[in-house]
Design an enzyme around this catalytic site. Structure first.
Site, PDB file in Angstrom:
ATOM      1  CE  LYS A  46      -1.766   8.144   1.146  1.00 52.80           C
ATOM      2  NZ  LYS A  46      -2.667   7.015   1.448  1.00 52.80           N
ATOM      3  CG  ASP A  56      -1.831  -1.210   1.221  1.00 55.07           C
ATOM      4  OD1 ASP A  56      -2.341  -1.572   0.159  1.00 55.07           O
ATOM      5  OD2 ASP A  56      -1.980  -1.826   2.292  1.00 55.07           O
ATOM      6  NE  ARG A  83       6.227 -30.755  -5.070  1.00 49.94           N
ATOM      7  CZ  ARG A  83       7.118 -31.456  -4.377  1.00 49.94           C
ATOM      8  NH1 ARG A  83       8.160 -31.948  -4.982  1.00 49.94           N
ATOM      9  NH2 ARG A  83       6.946 -31.643  -3.088  1.00 49.94           N
ATOM     10  N   GLY A 133      -0.052  14.212  -3.409  1.00 53.32           N
ATOM     11  CA  GLY A 133      -1.516  14.247  -3.502  1.00 53.32           C
ATOM     12  C   GLY A 133      -2.000  13.154  -4.426  1.00 53.32           C
ATOM     13  CB  THR A 181      -6.706 -10.243   1.376  1.00 54.92           C
ATOM     14  OG1 THR A 181      -6.181 -11.311   0.575  1.00 54.92           O
ATOM     15  CG2 THR A 181      -5.616  -9.207   1.601  1.00 54.92           C
ATOM     16  CD  GLN A 208       0.676  -8.891  -2.322  1.00 50.61           C
ATOM     17  OE1 GLN A 208       1.411  -9.552  -3.016  1.00 50.61           O
ATOM     18  NE2 GLN A 208      -0.560  -8.646  -2.680  1.00 50.61           N
ATOM     19  NE  ARG A 227      -7.841  -6.613   6.374  1.00 57.83           N
ATOM     20  CZ  ARG A 227      -6.882  -7.536   6.364  1.00 57.83           C
ATOM     21  NH1 ARG A 227      -6.609  -8.226   7.450  1.00 57.83           N
ATOM     22  NH2 ARG A 227      -6.189  -7.763   5.265  1.00 57.83           N
ATOM     23  N   GLY A 281       1.453   2.899  -2.612  1.00 53.06           N
ATOM     24  CA  GLY A 281       0.980   3.754  -3.713  1.00 53.06           C
ATOM     25  C   GLY A 281       1.689   3.456  -5.015  1.00 53.06           C
ATOM     26  CE  LYS A 282       2.785  -2.426  -4.687  1.00 56.65           C
ATOM     27  NZ  LYS A 282       2.682  -2.261  -3.248  1.00 56.65           N
ATOM     28  CB  THR A 320       1.647 -12.099   0.938  1.00 57.09           C
ATOM     29  OG1 THR A 320       0.633 -12.667   0.091  1.00 57.09           O
ATOM     30  CG2 THR A 320       2.878 -11.737   0.119  1.00 57.09           C
ATOM     31  N   GLY A 346      -4.409  -4.407  -4.326  1.00 52.54           N
ATOM     32  CA  GLY A 346      -5.510  -3.524  -4.686  1.00 52.54           C
ATOM     33  C   GLY A 346      -4.977  -2.155  -5.018  1.00 52.54           C
ATOM     34  CG  HIS A 347      -3.835  -1.077  -8.442  1.00 51.64           C
ATOM     35  ND1 HIS A 347      -3.154  -2.268  -8.451  1.00 51.64           N
ATOM     36  CD2 HIS A 347      -4.489  -1.011  -9.605  1.00 51.64           C
ATOM     37  CE1 HIS A 347      -3.394  -2.888  -9.587  1.00 51.64           C
ATOM     38  NE2 HIS A 347      -4.191  -2.151 -10.308  1.00 51.64           N
ATOM     39  CB  THR A 348      -7.657   3.632  -6.154  1.00 54.21           C
ATOM     40  OG1 THR A 348      -7.865   2.882  -4.952  1.00 54.21           O
ATOM     41  CG2 THR A 348      -8.918   4.382  -6.483  1.00 54.21           C
TER      42      THR A 348
HETATM   43  P1  IMP Z   1      -2.664 -12.743   1.973  1.00 57.39           P
HETATM   44  O1  IMP Z   1      -1.718 -12.158   0.958  1.00 57.39           O
HETATM   45  O2  IMP Z   1      -4.104 -12.508   1.633  1.00 57.39           O
HETATM   46  O3  IMP Z   1      -2.353 -14.173   2.286  1.00 57.39           O
HETATM   47  O4  IMP Z   1      -2.442 -11.934   3.339  1.00 57.39           O
HETATM   48  C1  IMP Z   1      -1.247 -12.042   4.107  1.00 57.39           C
HETATM   49  C2  IMP Z   1      -0.870 -10.703   4.712  1.00 57.39           C
HETATM   50  O5  IMP Z   1      -0.480  -9.801   3.691  1.00 57.39           O
HETATM   51  C3  IMP Z   1      -2.001 -10.011   5.460  1.00 57.39           C
HETATM   52  O6  IMP Z   1      -1.437  -9.283   6.532  1.00 57.39           O
HETATM   53  C4  IMP Z   1      -2.563  -9.036   4.439  1.00 57.39           C
HETATM   54  O7  IMP Z   1      -3.203  -7.942   5.045  1.00 57.39           O
HETATM   55  C5  IMP Z   1      -1.283  -8.623   3.760  1.00 57.39           C
HETATM   56  N1  IMP Z   1      -1.483  -8.171   2.373  1.00 57.39           N
HETATM   57  C6  IMP Z   1      -1.722  -8.943   1.293  1.00 57.39           C
HETATM   58  N2  IMP Z   1      -1.829  -8.199   0.187  1.00 57.39           N
HETATM   59  C7  IMP Z   1      -1.629  -6.926   0.563  1.00 57.39           C
HETATM   60  C8  IMP Z   1      -1.563  -5.689  -0.157  1.00 57.39           C
HETATM   61  O8  IMP Z   1      -1.698  -5.616  -1.387  1.00 57.39           O
HETATM   62  N3  IMP Z   1      -1.314  -4.575   0.597  1.00 57.39           N
HETATM   63  C9  IMP Z   1      -1.118  -4.644   1.934  1.00 57.39           C
HETATM   64  N4  IMP Z   1      -1.164  -5.765   2.650  1.00 57.39           N
HETATM   65  C10 IMP Z   1      -1.408  -6.896   1.964  1.00 57.39           C
HETATM   66 MG    MG Z   2      -2.884  -1.863  -2.092  1.00 59.30          MG
END
Ligand code: IMP
Ligand code: MG
Length: 433
Positions: A327, A13, A139, A423, A125, A220, A299, A15-16, A235, A40-42
């Site tokens: 930011k 997060d 495998r 911004g 997530t 991530q 969240r 801001g990539k 992750t 996730g990105h906007t």
């Molecule tokens: P998973 O990737 O869904 O297995 O989550 C494992 C951990 O990585 C958790 O703490 C998630 O909140 C965090 N996480 C997974 N993807 C992102 C992301 O794109 N941004 C921030 N945290 C992430």
């Molecule tokens: Mg994100």
């Protein structure tokens, strides 16, 4: 310069998406190499914003070809939904001519989402990412390349159902996957996406040979890397530079530049250690002002001061050639700013990130403190950035204490700053040089 990697240097997060969107303008290809729709990105198009999880941020540039690479885990239903949304918003159907799914990527099925859904420990997530990677490592996974063969393989389908249902029962998940359901799902995926499945590694390799520009988009961040992050609160993929090329099927020698994305403070969503976390008014201020709520799960993100121990670690793993700070505007209005330069835990001083959470959880940050800079409105920041870029002022356009803050980061990490985001607007980024 032909191949650039963009990576999150913290816990995701950073801001990539915004930088990929800007750089994609000059790229022929944008490829993702790991993760799935946990990212996730906007994307902002005019006055509309679209949240995306799988489609690479380069989607906004029509001339850009898009790849979902070998190292990814892909939920076909989420992809379908994103493509439909994109079509509704723009009328465009990227999967017809410019979106390609790697034949080596793994498929997220209902089973994986069900298993991930019961996670309480990590705060995932819940999108099925970990269970799909587990199957891959065991495998036992399903790749797009094999789909067309297994849809008619009743033995395989029957074995998979047996195994899936055994696991579901052992986890007390009250669901059952029938052979009919699984067959129907696989057929749907095949019919919907077969035309987009390709040897994307070969495509990228050929593109690079033809001097085309490639952007590898990380998801991530370094501290969520399965090997180099704050295990087990990470992750399930290698989020770092070493996997950028491997995860799209080209060799590491192709990389020309690695841009580390660094939020001007630190955030983390999900559980796990976070030494600089602020559980006070300043933390709330950052959350509210920075709109720090997850794109994927909504969240509230945990917020804290900038942590250079984290960034030093990240730089060692990734070898950033430059940093994009994002930011910075969010810090405006705070009286003083802190930067963490070390930790104290159990009577020991750390200047490098310890591996164990037992140490990290007790880590007390050692801070340097600096004077803050004024709060500006979004519009003022945008004007400041536009002027800076037009007159090539670089960082000198910023308030003096903001410059000092950035100088401190550059000096302590010994990495040049590439750009500074002030911004949400596409143009609210100051480019250095
Ligand atoms: P998973 O990737 O869904 O297995 O989550 C494992 C951990 O990585 C958790 O703490 C998630 O909140 C965090 N996480 C997974 N993807 C992102 C992301 O794109 N941004 C921030 N945290 C992430
Ligand atoms: Mg994100």
């Amino acid at each position: 310069m032909s191949t650039i990697v963009i990576l999150g240097a913290q816990w995701g997060d950073e801001g990539k998406g915004k930088l990929v969107d800007v750089l994609a303008e000059k790229s022929d290809w944008v490829a993702r190499f790991q993760g799935g729709n946990n990212a996730g990105h906007t994307v902002v198009i005019g006055d509309r914003t679209i949240k995306l999880h799988l489609l690479p941020s380069g989607i906004t540039r029509k001339s850009c070809q898009l790849i979902l690479g070998d190292g990814m885990v892909i939920d076909p239903w989420v992809l379908e939904e994103e493509l439909n949304r994109w079509k509704n918003e723009t009328g465009e159907e990227p999967d017809k001519d410019r979106l390609f799914i790697s034949d080596r990527a793994h498929i997220i099925l209902k089973f994986h989402r069900l298993v991930d859904g019961i996670d309480k420990k990590i705060g995932t997530t819940g999108r099925g990412i970990g269970p799909t990677y587990s199957d891959k490592i065991n495998r036992f996974g399903l790749r797009f390349a094999d789909l067309k063969y297994i849809i008619n393989d009743n033995e395989w389908i029957s074995e998979m159902c047996l195994s899936y249902n055994r696991t579901l029962r052992s986890l007390n998940i009250n669901e059952n996957i029938t052979e009919e359901d699984l067959t129907a799902d696989l057929k749907w995926i095949h019919n919907r996406f077969n035309h987009t499945i390709a040897n994307t590694g070969l495509m990228l390799d050929n593109a690079i040979k033809m001097n085309q520009k490639v952007l590898l988009e990380g998801a991530q961040g370094c501290l969520l890397d399965i090997d180099q992050g704050t295990y087990p609160y990470v992750t399930s993929s290698v989020t770092s530079r070493a996997n950028a090329t491997h995860g799209v099927g080209i060799h590491p020698g192709h990389i020309d530049d690695v841009i580390g994305i660094v939020k001007a403070y630190t955030t983390r969503v999900g559980h796990g250690p976070f030494p600089c976390e602020l559980k006070d008014d300043v933390g709330d201020y950052l959350t509210e002002k920075g709109h720090e709520f997850g794109t994927t799960t909504g969240r509230r993100r945990r917020c804290g001061w900038l942590d250079l121990v984290v960034l030093k670690h990240s730089h060692r793993i990734n070898g950033f050639t430059s940093l994009a700070i994002t930011k910075l505007d969010v810090l405006g209005g705070l009286e003083s700013l802190k930067i963490c330069v070390g930790y104290r835990a159990n009577g020991i001083e750390y200047h490098n990130l310890p591996a164990s959470n037992f140490e990290l959880e007790n880590a007390e940050p050692i801070y340097i403190e600096m004077d803050g800079f004024p709060e500006l409105t979004d519009k003022q920041w945008l004007q400041l950035a536009e002027k800076a870029n037009k007159e090539k002022l670089g960082l000198s356009a910023l308030p003096i204490n903001a410059q000092k803050y950035l100088n401190q980061i550059e000096m302590l990490l010994q990495i040049p700053i590439h750009s500074v985001g002030v911004g949400p607007d596409r143009d609210a980024t100051i480019h250095v040089n």
